[in-house]
Design an enzyme around this catalytic site. Structure first.
Site, PDB file in Angstrom:
ATOM      1  N   LYS A 158       0.836  -1.198   0.000  1.00  0.00           N
ATOM      2  CA  LYS A 158       0.000   0.000   0.000  1.00  0.00           C
ATOM      3  C   LYS A 158       0.873   1.252   0.000  1.00  0.00           C
ATOM      4  O   LYS A 158       2.008   1.203   0.479  1.00  0.00           O
ATOM      5  CB  LYS A 158      -0.854   0.034   1.279  1.00  0.00           C
ATOM      6  CG  LYS A 158      -1.986  -0.962   1.327  1.00  0.00           C
ATOM      7  CD  LYS A 158      -2.768  -0.815   2.630  1.00  0.00           C
ATOM      8  CE  LYS A 158      -3.892  -1.834   2.725  1.00  0.00           C
ATOM      9  NZ  LYS A 158      -4.941  -1.666   1.723  1.00  0.00           N
ATOM     10  N   ARG A 179     -10.322 -11.502   1.710  1.00  0.00           N
ATOM     11  CA  ARG A 179     -11.142 -12.572   1.115  1.00  0.00           C
ATOM     12  C   ARG A 179     -10.407 -13.902   1.129  1.00  0.00           C
ATOM     13  O   ARG A 179     -11.030 -14.951   1.179  1.00  0.00           O
ATOM     14  CB  ARG A 179     -11.594 -12.142  -0.292  1.00  0.00           C
ATOM     15  CG  ARG A 179     -10.496 -11.969  -1.289  1.00  0.00           C
ATOM     16  CD  ARG A 179     -10.925 -11.137  -2.498  1.00  0.00           C
ATOM     17  NE  ARG A 179     -10.912  -9.699  -2.208  1.00  0.00           N
ATOM     18  CZ  ARG A 179     -11.207  -8.751  -3.089  1.00  0.00           C
ATOM     19  NH1 ARG A 179     -11.581  -9.082  -4.323  1.00  0.00           N
ATOM     20  NH2 ARG A 179     -11.161  -7.479  -2.752  1.00  0.00           N
TER      21      ARG A 179
END
Ligand code: BES
Ligand code: MN
Ligand code: ZN
Length: 519
Positions: A298, A372
């Site tokens: 990120k 996920r």
């Protein structure tokens, strides 16, 4: 804070500070505010008249005004030393949420002045008979007040050397004596509120912890300690068990970190035996104790916030705490997948393919879509533990924040009945979720060229849905509700009623959803 419910008249109650609610009766734009107290007490109204008159106090939500009632300011017939008038906003918009915030505002106003004991008078809406005020039940009113007050108590100064103890000693919620039935409902709401707020505050405390303190192992230890105390079953596993179970999707996220992952399994068994074939509820939480993005790292701006990427896990742990105390007649198992998502020589690389516990193969296109991946194995594992209905909570996607902002969290489901139960639960929990679709038409968005599915969508459109459709693959035919709380788990701005930081969102709604399955 020792919080008590007392059926007593506010006038005669001795306290350093008495909080009373006010609403604004004015209708329409441009009209002057018309603040009015929610009390039948003439003495309180008289005492407040001098500040309500001049129009400075508008009874806006979170607005307060303090009146000293000692010495030459002494007010006839009142025993309180100070009167705190707390605004709840427009009369016609009165709601449980406003009451929660009002009670919170009172507590934080007391804390700011280091007043140690506070009394809050229940709102008496019959004081404004003739005005069209929304009807609020005695039970939920009591629950909202105690929740709001308890949530407001917390401040995140544990790591500050200049912290001051501003905690309240005693909080008295003053309800008018009334019929036995109303008093019982009030008492029930109060008792529930204490349980729910304690659970939510536990969640918030976990979420607040920095990543270096709250590692996956530490999250496991805290969950275990809570379960031992609350009488829940709890197992905390690590790398070996995760590999043995063939949770290669979960492991793909964990393996880049020096910190070992934790697979936390909590179980609640109702005291009385439930019927054969009765539902078993599976609660699954995303517990990324720090999300750097991994190799798909990120940007550094704002990365520090990613310590809250375990808010879904914390919500499940908090919900289990409340479930242990509310004791619904339904079996519950909670699975938390905790890991740190880090870049490393051994970390998963974009393009890697792994086989999840279910046997589904996954192309990991972006290592930052790690939530996920851990949930895929968590959902499947919950089913192997017997779950017939699933609910998960996760700070899953930035896209959900783009879609819904920070006032509503995302709600997805593959089953109308399970979803309807969740929507019904919202009436009691008083939280805001907004349903987004995850119908099968979206499935081809995650079809991979090389594996069964990939962990991102074909492009960035509908990112929250792409994540949901990925999870749906692992819920399969099992009724499942998915909560994307990325935008609601952290409160960015300081509010008069609650500290900046972790909100504890979803705890209350998950609890009510579970209760909806109670026999
Ligand atoms: N933990 C983040 C999602 C998130 C974003 C939570 C902002 C809270 C606030 C998640 O793991 C993530 O990084 N998601 C990616 C997915 C993308 C790579 C497909 C995202 O939303 O950008
Ligand atoms: Mn991520
Ligand atoms: Zn994440």
């Amino acid at each position: 804070m020792n919080t008590k419910l007392i059926f007593a008249d506010a006038n005669g109650f001795s306290t350093p500070m008495l909080a009373v609610f006010a609403v604004d009766l004015a209708n329409g734009k441009g009209t002057e505010a018309q603040p009015e107290l929610l009390t039948l007490s003439k003495e309180l109204a008289d005492a407040a008249a001098r500040v309500l008159g001049p129009g400075e106090f508008k009874a806006g939500l979170g607005e307060t005004v303090l009146i000293h009632l000692t010495g030459s300011n002494a007010a006839d017939g009142l025993k309180a030393e100070r009167l705190l008038v707390v605004g709840l906003g427009k009369a016609k918009d009165l709601s449980l949420d406003k009451l929660r915030k009002g009670a919170g505002t009172a507590v934080r106003a007391a804390k700011a002045r280091t007043v140690r004991d506070l009394a809050i008078a229940f709102p008496e809406t019959d004081a404004l008979a003739g005005e069209s005020l929304p009807e609020l039940s005695a039970k939920l009113t009591a629950r909202a007040l105690v929740e709001g007050a308890e949530l407001a108590e917390l401040d995140w100064d544990t790591y500050r050397s200049d912290r001051k103890d501003t905690s309240l000693r005693e909080l008295s919620l003053l309800a008018k004596a009334s019929s036995a039935a109303t008093e019982q409902a009030t008492q029930e709401g109060f008792d529930e509120g204490l349980i729910v707020a304690a659970a939510q505050n536990f969640t918030r405390t976990l979420v607040n912890e920095p990543g270096n303190v709250l590692t996956p192992t530490e999250l496991g230890a805290r969950a275990k300690a809570m379960c031992d105390e609350a009488g829940l079953g709890c197992e905390v596993y690590s790398t070996e068990k995760i590999r043995e179970l063939k949770m290669e999707s979960f492991w793909a996220v964990a393996k880049g970190s020096e910190q070992p992952p934790a697979l936390i399994v909590m179980t609640y068994e109702p005291a009385s035996e439930v019927a054969k074939g009765a539902p078993v509820l599976g609660l699954v939480g995303k517990g990324i104790t720090f999300d750097s993005g991994g190799i798909s790292i990120k940007p550094s701006d704002g990365m520090e916030k990613m310590k809250y990427d375990m808010a879904g896990a914390a919500a499940m742990i908090g919900a289990m705490h409340a479930i242990a105390r509310i004791k619904p007649a339904v079996k519950v198992v909670a699975v938390v997948c905790a890991a740190e998502n880090m870049p490393d020589g051994r970390a998963t690389k974009p393009g890697d393919v792994v086989t999840a516990m279910s046997g589904t193969t996954i192309e990991i296109v972006n290592t930052d879509a790690e939530g996920r991946l851990v949930l895929a194995d968590g959902l499947h594992y919950a089913k192997t533990l017997g779950a017939t209905h699933l609910i998960d909570a996760a700070t899953l996607t930035g896209a959900c924040v783009v879609a819904l902002g920070t006032l509503n969290a995302g709600l997805f489901s593959n089953d109308e009945a399970a979803c309807a139960k969740f929507v019904q639960a919202l009436a009691t929990s008083d939280e805001s979720f907004w349903r987004l679709p995850c119908t099968d038409e979206y499935r081809d968005r995650i079809t991979s060229e090389i594996a069964d599915i990939m962990n991102t969508g074909k492009n960035r459109w509908g990112g929250a849905i792409n994540a949901a459709i990925f999870l749906k693959e692992f819920a399969g035919e099992t009724p499942w509700v998915h909560l994307d709380i990325a935008g609601c788990a952290w409160i960015e701005e300081k509010k008069p009623w609650i500290a900046y930081g972790p909100s504890g969102v979803a705890v209350r709604s998950i609890l009510e959803w579970v209760r909806a399955y109670s026999e």
